[in-house]
Motif scaffolding. Structure first.
Motif, PDB file in Angstrom:
ATOM      1  N   SER A  89       0.833  -1.208   0.000  1.00  0.00           N
ATOM      2  CA  SER A  89       0.000   0.000   0.000  1.00  0.00           C
ATOM      3  C   SER A  89       0.867   1.257   0.000  1.00  0.00           C
ATOM      4  CB  SER A  89      -0.908   0.015   1.231  1.00  0.00           C
ATOM      5  OG  SER A  89      -1.793  -1.071   1.194  1.00  0.00           O
ATOM      6  N   TYR A  90       1.952   1.223   0.757  1.00  0.00           N
ATOM      7  CA  TYR A  90       2.863   2.364   0.829  1.00  0.00           C
ATOM      8  C   TYR A  90       3.395   2.723  -0.556  1.00  0.00           C
ATOM      9  CZ  TYR A  90       7.107   4.991   2.042  1.00  0.00           C
ATOM     10  OH  TYR A  90       8.098   5.936   2.113  1.00  0.00           O
ATOM     11  N   TYR A  91       3.813   1.713  -1.311  1.00  0.00           N
ATOM     12  CA  TYR A  91       4.371   1.983  -2.629  1.00  0.00           C
ATOM     13  C   TYR A  91       3.310   2.313  -3.675  1.00  0.00           C
ATOM     14  CZ  TYR A  91       9.089   1.187  -1.159  1.00  0.00           C
ATOM     15  OH  TYR A  91      10.300   1.314  -0.533  1.00  0.00           O
ATOM     16  N   ALA A  92       2.037   2.131  -3.328  1.00  0.00           N
ATOM     17  CA  ALA A  92       0.957   2.536  -4.231  1.00  0.00           C
ATOM     18  C   ALA A  92       0.653   4.029  -4.104  1.00  0.00           C
ATOM     19  CB  ALA A  92      -0.299   1.708  -3.949  1.00  0.00           C
ATOM     20  N   ILE A  93       1.161   4.657  -3.046  1.00  0.00           N
ATOM     21  CA  ILE A  93       0.946   6.090  -2.822  1.00  0.00           C
ATOM     22  C   ILE A  93       1.889   6.881  -3.727  1.00  0.00           C
ATOM     23  CG2 ILE A  93       1.133   7.933  -1.083  1.00  0.00           C
ATOM     24  CD1 ILE A  93       0.614   5.786   1.059  1.00  0.00           C
ATOM     25  N   PRO A  94       1.412   7.988  -4.313  1.00  0.00           N
ATOM     26  CA  PRO A  94       2.308   8.820  -5.136  1.00  0.00           C
ATOM     27  C   PRO A  94       3.555   9.232  -4.355  1.00  0.00           C
ATOM     28  CG  PRO A  94       0.039   9.559  -5.362  1.00  0.00           C
ATOM     29  CD  PRO A  94       0.055   8.511  -4.275  1.00  0.00           C
ATOM     30  N   GLU A  95       4.673   9.344  -5.063  1.00  0.00           N
ATOM     31  CA  GLU A  95       5.980   9.530  -4.421  1.00  0.00           C
ATOM     32  C   GLU A  95       6.042  10.736  -3.484  1.00  0.00           C
ATOM     33  OE1 GLU A  95      10.718   9.895  -5.477  1.00  0.00           O
ATOM     34  OE2 GLU A  95       9.280   9.547  -7.088  1.00  0.00           O
ATOM     35  N   GLN A 105       3.659  12.224  -1.791  1.00  0.00           N
ATOM     36  CA  GLN A 105       2.886  11.935  -0.583  1.00  0.00           C
ATOM     37  C   GLN A 105       3.556  10.847   0.250  1.00  0.00           C
ATOM     38  OE1 GLN A 105      -0.961  10.944  -2.098  1.00  0.00           O
ATOM     39  NE2 GLN A 105      -1.571  13.078  -2.353  1.00  0.00           N
ATOM     40  N   ARG A 106       4.189   9.913  -0.431  1.00  0.00           N
ATOM     41  CA  ARG A 106       4.894   8.832   0.261  1.00  0.00           C
ATOM     42  C   ARG A 106       6.027   9.390   1.109  1.00  0.00           C
ATOM     43  NH1 ARG A 106       5.964   5.318  -4.042  1.00  0.00           N
ATOM     44  NH2 ARG A 106       8.072   6.086  -4.215  1.00  0.00           N
ATOM     45  N   ARG A 107       6.765  10.360   0.560  1.00  0.00           N
ATOM     46  CA  ARG A 107       7.856  10.972   1.333  1.00  0.00           C
ATOM     47  C   ARG A 107       7.316  11.659   2.585  1.00  0.00           C
ATOM     48  NH1 ARG A 107      10.802  12.617  -3.730  1.00  0.00           N
ATOM     49  NH2 ARG A 107       9.222  14.199  -3.836  1.00  0.00           N
TER      50      ARG A 107
END
Length: 126
Positions: free
Chosen positions: A103-109, A111-113
């Motif tokens: 799920s974390y890697y499905a978030i846009p970069e 927002q993930r940061r």
């Protein structure tokens, strides 16, 4: 009797397959074997030959060395590092943890940061 190395390699195959969302059937088709054989590999019941491990690594898009990472770690080595002492030894064996990573890697970069920084701040407070 299963050998600890076979069990470790099998777990790494399963973890990588879960992480990329691939089924045993899909992996078996890419490698050219039956899914039951993948089941036996993942439990360590059957050993994976070098050529088959090469094919599995190719199908899972990782280097062969991926399957041996963490093999030489011992509980004493892990307790020496404060960061790993709080992390379960078989983190990728936890389905919830794998779902969280996926799920974390499905978030846009971008927002993930921001989410990563928030998690880091929260863990420093705890």
């Amino acid at each position: 009797m299963t050998h600890p190395v076979d069990v470790h390699v099998g777990k790494r195959v399963r973890h990588r397959r879960w992480l990329i969302g691939m089924t045993q059937q899909q992996l078996a088709e890419r490698v050219g074997i039956k899914f039951q054989q993948i089941q036996k590999y993942e439990t360590g019941a059957n050993r994976i030959s070098a050529s088959r491990l090469w094919d599995i690594a190719d199908a899972l898009e990782v280097p062969v060395s991926f399957f041996f990472e963490g093999l030489q770690e011992t509980p004493a080595d892990e307790s020496a590092n404060a960061d790993t002492a709080t992390v379960p030894a078989d983190l990728l064996g936890d389905k919830e943890a794998l779902d969280l990573v996926r799920s974390y890697y499905a978030i846009p970069e971008n927002q993930r940061r921001r989410l990563f920084e928030l998690a880091r701040v929260l863990s420093d407070v705890a």
